[in-house]
Design a protein around this motif. Structure first.
Motif, PDB file in Angstrom:
ATOM      1  N   THR A  42       0.946  -1.320   0.038  1.00 51.97           N
ATOM      2  CA  THR A  42      -0.040   0.097  -0.049  1.00 51.97           C
ATOM      3  C   THR A  42       0.803   1.071   0.052  1.00 51.97           C
ATOM      4  OG1 THR A  42      -1.504  -1.180   1.472  1.00 51.97           O
ATOM      5  CG2 THR A  42      -2.053   1.108   1.136  1.00 51.97           C
ATOM      6  N   SER A  43       0.501   2.351  -0.694  1.00 52.72           N
ATOM      7  CA  SER A  43       1.113   3.604  -0.603  1.00 52.72           C
ATOM      8  C   SER A  43       0.905   4.199   0.668  1.00 52.72           C
ATOM      9  CB  SER A  43       1.079   4.369  -1.747  1.00 52.72           C
ATOM     10  OG  SER A  43      -0.227   4.975  -1.727  1.00 52.72           O
ATOM     11  N   ILE A  44       1.740   5.215   1.293  1.00 56.22           N
ATOM     12  CA  ILE A  44       1.359   6.148   2.071  1.00 56.22           C
ATOM     13  C   ILE A  44       1.862   7.613   1.783  1.00 56.22           C
ATOM     14  CG2 ILE A  44       1.721   7.175   4.542  1.00 56.22           C
ATOM     15  CD1 ILE A  44       2.222   4.087   5.507  1.00 56.22           C
ATOM     16  N   GLU A  45       0.790   8.482   1.251  1.00 55.45           N
ATOM     17  CA  GLU A  45       1.323   9.744   0.637  1.00 55.45           C
ATOM     18  C   GLU A  45       0.348  10.871   0.986  1.00 55.45           C
ATOM     19  OE1 GLU A  45       0.221   9.346  -3.749  1.00 55.45           O
ATOM     20  OE2 GLU A  45      -0.701   7.297  -3.458  1.00 55.45           O
ATOM     21  N   PRO A  46       0.730  11.495   2.233  1.00 52.19           N
ATOM     22  CA  PRO A  46       0.178  12.593   2.514  1.00 52.19           C
ATOM     23  C   PRO A  46       0.713  13.832   1.876  1.00 52.19           C
ATOM     24  CG  PRO A  46       1.604  11.900   4.248  1.00 52.19           C
ATOM     25  CD  PRO A  46       1.664  10.948   3.166  1.00 52.19           C
ATOM     26  N   GLY A  47      -0.019  14.812   1.737  1.00 46.31           N
ATOM     27  CA  GLY A  47       0.259  16.134   1.275  1.00 46.31           C
ATOM     28  C   GLY A  47      -0.088  17.262   1.659  1.00 46.31           C
ATOM     29  N   ILE A  48       0.382  18.272   1.423  1.00 48.55           N
ATOM     30  CA  ILE A  48      -0.005  19.865   1.543  1.00 48.55           C
ATOM     31  C   ILE A  48       0.056  20.511   0.449  1.00 48.55           C
ATOM     32  CG2 ILE A  48       0.137  21.573   2.934  1.00 48.55           C
ATOM     33  CD1 ILE A  48       1.282  20.310   5.452  1.00 48.55           C
ATOM     34  N   TYR A  49      -1.103  21.159   0.089  1.00 51.64           N
ATOM     35  CA  TYR A  49      -1.077  21.992  -1.487  1.00 51.64           C
ATOM     36  C   TYR A  49      -1.563  23.534  -0.904  1.00 51.64           C
ATOM     37  CZ  TYR A  49      -0.997  16.981  -2.344  1.00 51.64           C
ATOM     38  OH  TYR A  49      -0.465  15.680  -2.545  1.00 51.64           O
ATOM     39  N   ARG A  50      -0.645  24.070  -1.366  1.00 50.27           N
ATOM     40  CA  ARG A  50      -1.270  25.620  -1.228  1.00 50.27           C
ATOM     41  C   ARG A  50      -1.211  26.483  -2.698  1.00 50.27           C
ATOM     42  NH1 ARG A  50      -1.330  26.854   4.457  1.00 50.27           N
ATOM     43  NH2 ARG A  50       0.121  25.581   5.543  1.00 50.27           N
ATOM     44  N   PRO A  51      -2.486  26.366  -3.052  1.00 52.26           N
ATOM     45  CA  PRO A  51      -2.923  26.883  -4.431  1.00 52.26           C
ATOM     46  C   PRO A  51      -1.997  28.110  -4.949  1.00 52.26           C
ATOM     47  CG  PRO A  51      -4.803  26.002  -3.528  1.00 52.26           C
ATOM     48  CD  PRO A  51      -3.868  25.957  -2.543  1.00 52.26           C
ATOM     49  N   GLY A  52      -1.415  28.127  -5.963  1.00 56.97           N
ATOM     50  CA  GLY A  52      -0.693  29.403  -6.425  1.00 56.97           C
ATOM     51  C   GLY A  52       0.729  29.635  -5.602  1.00 56.97           C
ATOM     52  N   LYS A  53       0.944  28.605  -4.728  1.00 55.91           N
ATOM     53  CA  LYS A  53       2.388  28.670  -3.945  1.00 55.91           C
ATOM     54  C   LYS A  53       3.094  27.471  -4.228  1.00 55.91           C
ATOM     55  CE  LYS A  53       1.797  31.047   0.282  1.00 55.91           C
ATOM     56  NZ  LYS A  53       0.992  31.096   1.383  1.00 55.91           N
ATOM     57  N   HIS A  54       2.767  26.538  -3.493  1.00 54.73           N
ATOM     58  CA  HIS A  54       3.716  25.291  -3.522  1.00 54.73           C
ATOM     59  C   HIS A  54       3.024  23.970  -2.949  1.00 54.73           C
ATOM     60  CE1 HIS A  54       3.951  26.540   0.786  1.00 54.73           C
ATOM     61  NE2 HIS A  54       3.928  25.399   1.105  1.00 54.73           N
ATOM     62  N   GLY A  55       3.343  23.045  -3.303  1.00 50.01           N
ATOM     63  CA  GLY A  55       3.012  21.737  -2.947  1.00 50.01           C
ATOM     64  C   GLY A  55       3.838  20.629  -2.429  1.00 50.01           C
ATOM     65  N   VAL A  56       3.459  19.947  -1.536  1.00 48.72           N
ATOM     66  CA  VAL A  56       4.401  18.793  -0.694  1.00 48.72           C
ATOM     67  C   VAL A  56       3.914  17.521  -0.898  1.00 48.72           C
ATOM     68  CG1 VAL A  56       5.716  18.167   1.293  1.00 48.72           C
ATOM     69  CG2 VAL A  56       5.616  20.773   0.614  1.00 48.72           C
ATOM     70  N   ARG A  57       4.461  16.450  -1.244  1.00 51.46           N
ATOM     71  CA  ARG A  57       3.887  15.239  -0.994  1.00 51.46           C
ATOM     72  C   ARG A  57       5.069  14.316  -0.699  1.00 51.46           C
ATOM     73  NH1 ARG A  57       0.636  14.958  -5.098  1.00 51.46           N
ATOM     74  NH2 ARG A  57       1.597  13.549  -6.580  1.00 51.46           N
ATOM     75  N   THR A  58       4.913  13.215   0.153  1.00 52.49           N
ATOM     76  CA  THR A  58       5.846  12.101   0.261  1.00 52.49           C
ATOM     77  C   THR A  58       5.403  11.061   0.562  1.00 52.49           C
ATOM     78  OG1 THR A  58       7.258  14.166   1.398  1.00 52.49           O
ATOM     79  CG2 THR A  58       7.860  11.643   1.772  1.00 52.49           C
ATOM     80  N   GLU A  59       6.000  10.199  -0.395  1.00 51.54           N
ATOM     81  CA  GLU A  59       5.213   8.900  -0.606  1.00 51.54           C
ATOM     82  C   GLU A  59       6.105   7.597  -0.580  1.00 51.54           C
ATOM     83  OE1 GLU A  59       3.542   8.239  -4.532  1.00 51.54           O
ATOM     84  OE2 GLU A  59       2.283   6.610  -3.870  1.00 51.54           O
ATOM     85  N   ASN A  60       5.905   6.570   0.271  1.00 44.36           N
ATOM     86  CA  ASN A  60       6.593   5.443  -0.022  1.00 44.36           C
ATOM     87  C   ASN A  60       5.433   4.332  -0.101  1.00 44.36           C
ATOM     88  OD1 ASN A  60       9.109   6.344   0.471  1.00 44.36           O
ATOM     89  ND2 ASN A  60       9.144   6.045   2.812  1.00 44.36           N
ATOM     90  N   LEU A  61       6.057   2.967  -0.442  1.00 41.14           N
ATOM     91  CA  LEU A  61       4.960   1.959  -0.526  1.00 41.14           C
ATOM     92  C   LEU A  61       5.608   1.261   0.839  1.00 41.14           C
ATOM     93  CD1 LEU A  61       5.018   0.826  -4.206  1.00 41.14           C
ATOM     94  CD2 LEU A  61       3.514   2.401  -2.920  1.00 41.14           C
TER      95      LEU A  61
END
Lengths: 590, 590
Positions: free
Chosen positions: A498-517
């Motif tokens: 299964t993947s684990i891939e939380p993220g934070i997205y700030r429209p117009g600015k930046h996005g972060v996601r980190t994902e491992n299986l």
């Protein structure tokens, strides 16, 4: 023909056939996520290229019902098409049904191609319209206006060496038959391509990204028939299949065989079979509706699949290491864009032994583009990467020994405090998930709460699921488990990937996601029962240069350091000296 | 008549009526948790006093299907009754249906009293048996062997002053009608007693612990009929009800009125209405099945209900403070048993203004008894409390201004390291829940994961839910929300009152549970949406003397200290000097 002309042509045929509304779904007869070109009906009719959505056409309205992932893209692509975007309130919900119910007059007819609608959805439409005495009709209105409509794909398929699969076809079949018997069915008709690929140890290239082959199977307690274009198989594989007792019939013969089923009790997966099949069944057939047992059997990886997947992670990790080293050394010096970066990581993966293609279109988002969780760069959107801010890369490959899916967000130069904080919070969320222990039977929705808790404390959330199942040299999205807020009553069981891939997205600015299986493994057995946990499979260093350590718990910092240490140790034997030295720096404990 | 004689008599009647199996459920016609004596059929037939279970009788087998909570009790109580305990695999599942399906011959008849089975369950039984051409039959086989069967309760009921309810009947009715319209029904028939009590601002004492009155209601868009024994109401209340436009009819007239419904679209809550009603409906009626809107309306407490509940918490907290002070000062000096302790806390609660009874039978467990989560002491089991180990008290009261439910576990003297560790872990779990923030729409199952995470890390779990909804001077268990691992798709919304009550139970050794009631409140609104959190309502100090602080996060210690500080400040004005001084010690920061 413009899209407006096509719409006119469809409406003309609707009048001819006395149809008040026509529905065009995004599926193929196998209810696939990626479909052969022949079934890209929405693209043909409206120009919209998203992979999920539904067109609904009445005499005076034409709309695309799509979810938030596609709002921007649909607005762009539907300009002058004659179609309007109708925003879904709730993802994956056929909200057009109640719209049709309200709008159409009593007794109206609604048409759609029965083979492109799932059994469950076709029946829901029929039942929902019934109170107003409306009915449905099986119609393909596109076929005769679609000049040069692509044929079904004719690409070669091939059997995998059974030693690489960890379980022989005969053994899988006998497990499946045992499960079929439990449902009291005597026949099971399977349409879902990844389930069939797993069962028959067969792979193909009939669609993008999913290594599957178009086919159906009818499995009774004594006979196995595979419905497939025989030309796809070489002589050797045909002999092997014969030896395994598999009867081969032409792809479309499934329909005439359904018509002749007689007295059987037939198991259908109503979400993974087309509605047309129900209408073909003789009335003597007793239908049993249940998720195909193959979904569950396939999801529990055997020890060979796990061993091989470990090896695919090393190959993938080497490619990622080389890519990020190249990126760091060239950013601000060479021109790098989202597309060229995607090509570069693809090239590194192609260098791996038995690489078999990308497992999905890479999401390579720089700066504000990273704030679009499902962004794929195209020539018009392609941004040049600058030596500052964050770059998000979500990518994966198929190897003959496994499938990968990994996301890393890396700083390309100076970053803001908010970027650092978001990066650290996402990392914290991923570690909460990766380090979770839970009793056998725990569902993904409980793990989802554990992953998101720290973000929620800060008033932050993300609009996608936390994780999905991943196949073994198969679809990068596979069920039955997922980690997310929806109430799916499926346990995240031992042997699942299964993947684990939380993220934070700030429209117009930046996005972060980190994902491992991660692989679900045994953790402990106590007086309170059996507990499970995760072993992280993905081997790609996690950048520590922008971690705000005060936002992590001491145990989380330990987790991070030992993860990076493991990445270094496992990849080192496969790297040259310069690469190894570079990775060693990246993996230093904080 | 012995239980065996009764069983013989039932079987004789089964033969007479040509019934192959007879089912005795634990419900009343309102699907209540606590039922009037008249409907304690399982107790009458078998001697089993548990509140959940099902008796199933065939020619050669008689069994009680019950869940793990009752295994020990059932084994004890069913001795020589002729009934065997059948252990449920999954709680709340009618597993006897597939047992009957497998066991009975084709075409067999299964009997039960249709008014004691929920609509959903009655229909499930009928549908499940159909493939073997079995059918069901409406039969009360107990009535003529049950000498002196209690009549329906005739206790007085009364209207609450509407100012105390925060919303007048007319206003609740108009909210309800708006919701009924959304379902496209024109009539709603309500059987659930707490929903009716809330709607009509009426309370009674027809069953133990739940302040409800036996009645039904039929609500159309123009008429409201309350079916109730008129003798239960005083003249003044009858006048008030007349003024409010409520038509009063005899309790049992609901049945003849259902028979005469005609063309209506009728909304039933199939889990909160009896199966008999479906069989009474004329074929012209269109049935709409949905959870009654009252469940949702009732669960969101209005500002008056919240204000009053705060006051009930003070009264309850004062009683608990006095009790625990008394306990500490008398343990080892006076003889105190589980029962006498229960009587003592009851006496302290009775000292409160407008106390209206216990909200459930107190769970007072000393030592190993505390390891039985649903233990209630009886004369045979009653243990004497010793000045060592842990004492668990789960108790609550009804006041005219709110309902309480609180669990504290306290040391009575020296405790083991394991007791201290378990105590601290449970406290940590409760604080994880109490301090959680979450986006609007979050379901209880996600919060459940957050509560349990630290216990899971240690290979520990508990077999009950984490929390349930609580009424306003109403049932201590009310829906729709709960915090637990099951996949209930209900949000824990603003204005709901819910318990948070994790525990650790070590059979034969000790048990720990700590429980507060919390109110869901707004937390923040950010670019990611609206976030909610909990305000703790319960005001009872949490013992800190056996906390192992190294097992708590710094933020959790802060939470604990400010909670105890708040308890002290809010209760101080209601305590005498000695009590206040004692509590101040207990609430000192650690």
């Amino acid at each position: 023909m413009t899209y407006q002309d096509k719409l006119k042509a469809i409406r003309a045929r609707m009048i001819e056939k006395n149809i008040a509304a026509y529905i065009i779904p995004s599926s193929d007869p196998h209810m696939s996520e990626y479909v052969p070109d022949r079934f890209k009906c929405i693209h043909f009719a409206s120009g919209f290229t998203g992979s999920a959505g539904t067109l609904v056409i009445t005499a005076d309205f034409a709309g695309l019902w799509a979810d938030f992932r596609y709002f921007e893209q649909a607005n762009e692509q539907l300009k002058d098409s004659g179609y309007e975007l109708v925003k879904l309130q709730v993802q994956h919900t056929p909200e057009y049904i109640s719209w049709l119910y309200g709008k159409l007059p009593d007794g109206a007819q609604v048409g759609f191609d029965y083979q492109l609608m799932s059994m469950a959805l076709g029946e829901e439409i029929k039942a929902s319209l019934a109170p107003k005495r409306m009915d449905i009709k099986n119609l393909d209105l596109l076929d005769d206006i679609w000049e040069d409509r692509p044929e079904l794909p004719a690409d070669q398929a091939f059997l995998l060496p059974e030693a690489d699969c960890g379980q022989r076809f005969e053994s899988k079949l006998s497990d499946l038959r045992a499960e079929i018997s439990k449902t009291r069915a005597d026949v099971h008709i399977v349409s879902s391509l990844d389930d069939l690929a797993w069962l028959f140890n067969i792979r193909g290239k009939d669609v993008s990204y999913n290594p599957v082959v178009l086919c159906y199977a009818l499995i009774s307690l004594s006979v196995v028939t595979l419905y497939i274009d025989e030309n796809k198989l070489n002589a050797e594989d045909l002999v092997l299949m014969g030896e395994r007792g598999i009867k081969i019939k032409p792809y479309n013969d499934i329909k005439s065989d359904i018509v002749q089923l007689g007295q059987a009790s037939v198991l259908f997966d109503e979400k993974r079979s087309c509605y047309e099949f129900i209408t073909l069944l003789p009335s003597t057939v007793n239908v049993i509706r249940q998720t195909t047992p193959l979904v569950f059997l396939k999801s529990i990886k055997n020890s060979k699949e796990i061993e091989n997947t470990h090896y695919s992670m090393i190959q993938d990790g080497v490619a990622l290491t080389r890519f990020f080293k190249w990126l760091e050394e060239n950013i601000g010096k060479t021109k790098i864009t989202e597309i060229s970066a995607s090509q570069k990581i693809k090239a590194y993966r192609e260098g791996a032994e038995k690489f078999a293609g990308l497992s999905f279109a890479s999401i390579a988002g720089y700066g504000p583009h990273a704030a679009l969780p499902h962004y794929t760069p195209n020539v018009d959107s392609d941004l040049e990467l600058q030596p500052e801010g964050l770059f998000l890369l979500d990518s994966g490959g198929h190897y003959f020994y496994g499938t990968t899916d990994v996301t890393r967000t890396v700083p390309l130069g100076p970053t803001t405090e908010e970027e650092k904080k978001d990066y650290t919070l996402v990392l914290s969320a991923m570690i909460f998930g990766s380090a979770a222990k839970f009793p056998k039977g725990t569902r993904g929705y409980q793990i989802d709460g554990i992953v998101r808790q720290q973000l929620w404390q800060q008033g932050i959330n993300y609009g996608h699921g936390t994780g999905h199942g991943v196949g073994y040299y198969l679809n990068v999205h596979e069920g039955p488990q997922n980690i997310g807020p929806s109430n799916a009553a499926v346990a995240v069981d031992k042997g699942m990937i299964t993947s684990i891939e939380p993220g934070i997205y700030r429209p117009g600015k930046h996005g972060v996601r980190t994902e491992n299986l991660v692989l679900t493994v045994a953790s402990s057995t106590t007086e309170f029962g059996e507990f499970l946990g995760f072993e992280t499979l993905t081997l790609a260093y996690i950048d520590t240069s922008i971690v705000l350590s005060n936002l992590l718990l001491p145990a989380q910092i330990d987790w991070l350091n030992s993860y990076n240490q493991m990445v270094y140790e496992k990849l080192k034997p496969f790297l040259n000296e310069a690469e190894s030295a570079w990775l060693s720096e990246k993996c230093k404990a904080i």
